[in-house]
Design a protein around this motif. Structure first.
Motif, PDB file in Angstrom:
ATOM      1  N   ASP A 148       0.841  -1.198   0.000  1.00 26.37           N
ATOM      2  CA  ASP A 148       0.000   0.000   0.000  1.00 26.37           C
ATOM      3  C   ASP A 148       0.878   1.250   0.000  1.00 26.37           C
ATOM      4  N   PRO A 149       0.412   2.316  -0.679  1.00 29.77           N
ATOM      5  CA  PRO A 149       1.206   3.546  -0.638  1.00 29.77           C
ATOM      6  C   PRO A 149       1.310   4.107   0.780  1.00 29.77           C
ATOM      7  N   VAL A 150       2.398   4.779   1.023  1.00 26.90           N
ATOM      8  CA  VAL A 150       2.562   5.497   2.289  1.00 26.90           C
ATOM      9  C   VAL A 150       1.881   6.843   2.120  1.00 26.90           C
ATOM     10  N   VAL A 151       0.834   7.069   2.898  1.00 34.83           N
ATOM     11  CA  VAL A 151      -0.029   8.240   2.733  1.00 34.83           C
ATOM     12  C   VAL A 151       0.262   9.262   3.824  1.00 34.83           C
ATOM     13  N   VAL A 152       0.517  10.503   3.402  1.00 29.88           N
ATOM     14  CA  VAL A 152       0.726  11.602   4.347  1.00 29.88           C
ATOM     15  C   VAL A 152      -0.173  12.760   3.919  1.00 29.88           C
ATOM     16  N   TRP A 153      -1.039  13.207   4.824  1.00 28.41           N
ATOM     17  CA  TRP A 153      -1.830  14.419   4.541  1.00 28.41           C
ATOM     18  C   TRP A 153      -0.942  15.629   4.848  1.00 28.41           C
ATOM     19  N   LEU A 154      -0.620  16.422   3.801  1.00 22.24           N
ATOM     20  CA  LEU A 154       0.244  17.590   3.990  1.00 22.24           C
ATOM     21  C   LEU A 154      -0.562  18.763   4.550  1.00 22.24           C
ATOM     22  N   ASP A 155      -1.834  18.835   4.196  1.00 25.09           N
ATOM     23  CA  ASP A 155      -2.813  19.676   4.903  1.00 25.09           C
ATOM     24  C   ASP A 155      -4.156  18.990   4.708  1.00 25.09           C
ATOM     25  N   ALA A 156      -5.257  19.637   5.082  1.00 24.53           N
ATOM     26  CA  ALA A 156      -6.559  18.968   5.056  1.00 24.53           C
ATOM     27  C   ALA A 156      -7.028  18.630   3.643  1.00 24.53           C
ATOM     28  N   ASP A 157      -6.394  19.229   2.616  1.00 17.23           N
ATOM     29  CA  ASP A 157      -6.824  19.044   1.228  1.00 17.23           C
ATOM     30  C   ASP A 157      -5.707  18.526   0.317  1.00 17.23           C
ATOM     31  N   THR A 158      -4.629  18.038   0.897  1.00 16.79           N
ATOM     32  CA  THR A 158      -3.449  17.696   0.093  1.00 16.79           C
ATOM     33  C   THR A 158      -2.830  16.403   0.618  1.00 16.79           C
ATOM     34  N   VAL A 159      -2.678  15.428  -0.284  1.00 24.57           N
ATOM     35  CA  VAL A 159      -2.124  14.135   0.117  1.00 24.57           C
ATOM     36  C   VAL A 159      -0.838  13.855  -0.651  1.00 24.57           C
ATOM     37  N   GLN A 160       0.163  13.408   0.077  1.00 26.79           N
ATOM     38  CA  GLN A 160       1.375  12.870  -0.544  1.00 26.79           C
ATOM     39  C   GLN A 160       1.302  11.354  -0.434  1.00 26.79           C
ATOM     40  N   LEU A 161       1.511  10.673  -1.555  1.00 23.86           N
ATOM     41  CA  LEU A 161       1.539   9.210  -1.562  1.00 23.86           C
ATOM     42  C   LEU A 161       2.902   8.765  -2.061  1.00 23.86           C
ATOM     43  N   ARG A 162       3.416   7.697  -1.481  1.00 24.52           N
ATOM     44  CA  ARG A 162       4.649   7.133  -2.013  1.00 24.52           C
ATOM     45  C   ARG A 162       4.441   5.655  -2.307  1.00 24.52           C
ATOM     46  N   GLN A 163       4.771   5.291  -3.535  1.00 27.05           N
ATOM     47  CA  GLN A 163       4.742   3.870  -3.874  1.00 27.05           C
ATOM     48  C   GLN A 163       5.861   3.184  -3.101  1.00 27.05           C
ATOM     49  N   PHE A 179       6.976   9.366  -5.642  1.00 25.15           N
ATOM     50  CA  PHE A 179       5.970  10.112  -4.883  1.00 25.15           C
ATOM     51  C   PHE A 179       4.887  10.607  -5.844  1.00 25.15           C
ATOM     52  N   LEU A 180       3.646  10.578  -5.372  1.00 32.19           N
ATOM     53  CA  LEU A 180       2.480  11.065  -6.099  1.00 32.19           C
ATOM     54  C   LEU A 180       1.776  12.068  -5.181  1.00 32.19           C
ATOM     55  N   TYR A 181       0.989  12.955  -5.771  1.00 31.75           N
ATOM     56  CA  TYR A 181       0.306  13.957  -4.956  1.00 31.75           C
ATOM     57  C   TYR A 181      -1.145  14.081  -5.401  1.00 31.75           C
ATOM     58  N   LEU A 182      -2.026  14.223  -4.420  1.00 33.50           N
ATOM     59  CA  LEU A 182      -3.457  14.360  -4.689  1.00 33.50           C
ATOM     60  C   LEU A 182      -3.942  15.646  -4.032  1.00 33.50           C
ATOM     61  N   LEU A 183      -4.449  16.572  -4.869  1.00 37.94           N
ATOM     62  CA  LEU A 183      -4.876  17.894  -4.391  1.00 37.94           C
ATOM     63  C   LEU A 183      -6.382  18.018  -4.580  1.00 37.94           C
ATOM     64  N   PHE A 184      -7.094  18.360  -3.515  1.00 39.88           N
ATOM     65  CA  PHE A 184      -8.545  18.484  -3.580  1.00 39.88           C
ATOM     66  C   PHE A 184      -8.967  19.947  -3.694  1.00 39.88           C
ATOM     67  N   GLY A 185      -9.850  20.228  -4.685  1.00 37.30           N
ATOM     68  CA  GLY A 185     -10.496  21.530  -4.785  1.00 37.30           C
ATOM     69  C   GLY A 185     -12.000  21.352  -4.670  1.00 37.30           C
ATOM     70  N   ARG A 186     -12.730  22.483  -4.676  1.00 34.71           N
ATOM     71  CA  ARG A 186     -14.187  22.384  -4.507  1.00 34.71           C
ATOM     72  C   ARG A 186     -14.856  21.788  -5.727  1.00 34.71           C
ATOM     73  N   GLU A 187     -14.184  21.835  -6.907  1.00 30.78           N
ATOM     74  CA  GLU A 187     -14.817  21.341  -8.134  1.00 30.78           C
ATOM     75  C   GLU A 187     -14.178  20.085  -8.703  1.00 30.78           C
ATOM     76  N   ARG A 188     -12.938  19.827  -8.326  1.00 31.57           N
ATOM     77  CA  ARG A 188     -12.267  18.624  -8.832  1.00 31.57           C
ATOM     78  C   ARG A 188     -11.012  18.381  -8.019  1.00 31.57           C
ATOM     79  N   ALA A 189     -10.504  17.153  -8.142  1.00 30.44           N
ATOM     80  CA  ALA A 189      -9.208  16.823  -7.558  1.00 30.44           C
ATOM     81  C   ALA A 189      -8.190  16.659  -8.672  1.00 30.44           C
ATOM     82  N   LEU A 190      -6.948  16.922  -8.332  1.00 26.91           N
ATOM     83  CA  LEU A 190      -5.842  16.739  -9.278  1.00 26.91           C
ATOM     84  C   LEU A 190      -4.891  15.706  -8.700  1.00 26.91           C
ATOM     85  N   LEU A 191      -4.666  14.628  -9.456  1.00 28.20           N
ATOM     86  CA  LEU A 191      -3.650  13.638  -9.080  1.00 28.20           C
ATOM     87  C   LEU A 191      -2.432  13.879  -9.953  1.00 28.20           C
TER      88      LEU A 191
END
Ligand SMILES: [Zn+2]
Length: 268
Positions: free
Chosen positions: A8-23, A33-45
């Motif tokens: 499983d990826p190592v998941v770190v929430w960098l803030d309440a809307d931002t995730v760092q994942l590491r394979q 490392f991968l990053y997942l950013l949440f906005g009000r209209e869409r998320a960006l991976l």
């Protein structure tokens, strides 16, 4: 939700809307490392990892879980399916292999990996000189042209966290320079951005760690155990150090310039 399985990826929430994942290294030695950013209209991976097999690296399951978790915490966001945009720091295989796992997800757009597809999707008026902004919904990400390591490379700047997501362009690792002229122009572009930013630039986070905690000492390619690796974040001033290192190069294939936090390598 991370750490259920060894792959499983190592998941770190960098803030309440931002995730760092590491394979994890157990599934692929590149351990990007991968990053997942949440906005009000869409998320960006940003990036999808080195593996196209959900059984080896459960990217789809992990991303679904993270999106569900964020939506539970943000009930005012009611668009269903909540859109996911999958883009890339650059088009090398260890950053795009997981695209296949997400392509058929409802509400998901996977941005192509050629320069033309990246330029077209983000709407660069000129390439690579222009910087364009991309709105996730009350969260703007700036997209900066970044070729040199790879022709379609971009750097994402997240105004909310102040992080420059620098992919394989600037990171605590070997900086493989494929096109020296383009790479130097990219570093100069990043320095101009850093010095006149739309929001303060706090740090850089790239896509790998290959340096040990000992200055100038890297782990060889293929290393699976890195018990003493350097931290991932780099200060914004590292860009000046990279530019200075480029000034020492003679441009000979295979040449290396060793600095404390990175090693510039002229790609063969
Ligand atoms: Zn790469």
């Amino acid at each position: 939700m991370s750490g259920q399985g060894v792959n499983d990826p190592v998941v770190v929430w960098l803030d309440a809307d931002t995730v760092q994942l590491r394979q994890p290294k157990t599934s692929h030695w590149e351990a990007p490392f991968l990053y997942l950013l949440f906005g009000r209209e869409r998320a960006l991976l940003i990036d999808t990892g080195a593996t196209a097999d959900e059984a080896v690296f459960p990217l789809r399951t992990t991303v679904e879980g993270l999106i569900a978790e964020w939506l539970r915490r943000n009930p005012a966001v009611f668009v269903r399916p909540y859109p996911l945009v999958v883009a890339h720091s650059h088009g090398h295989g260890d950053h795009i292999a997981g695209d296949a796992l997400l392509r058929d997800r409802p509400g998901t757009t996977v941005v192509g990996t050629s320069p033309a597809e990246v330029i077209g999707f983000f709407g660069f008026p000129t390439w690579p000189d222009a910087t364009v902004s991309y709105d996730l919904g009350r969260r703007v990400v700036d997209v900066i042209g970044g070729p040199g390591h790879e022709p379609s490379a971009v750097v994402f700047f997240d105004r909310q966290t102040g992080i420059l997501f620098t992919g394989d362009t600037v990171l605590p690792a070997r900086l493989y320079v494929r096109d020296l002229g383009q790479y130097r122009a990219t570093i100069e572009r990043l320095i101009r951005f850093r010095d006149d930013p739309p929001a303060p630039v706090r740090e850089l986070r790239g896509a790998h760690i290959e340096m040990s905690s000992e200055p100038g000492v890297d782990y060889p390619a293929g290393t699976v155990e890195q018990p003493d690796e350097a931290p991932l974040p780099l200060r914004p001033r590292i860009l000046d150090r990279v530019l200075a290192a480029l000034g020492e190069l003679r441009g000979v294939p295979g040449e290396r310039i060793v600095a404390k936090r990175f090693i510039v390598v002229v790609d063969r």
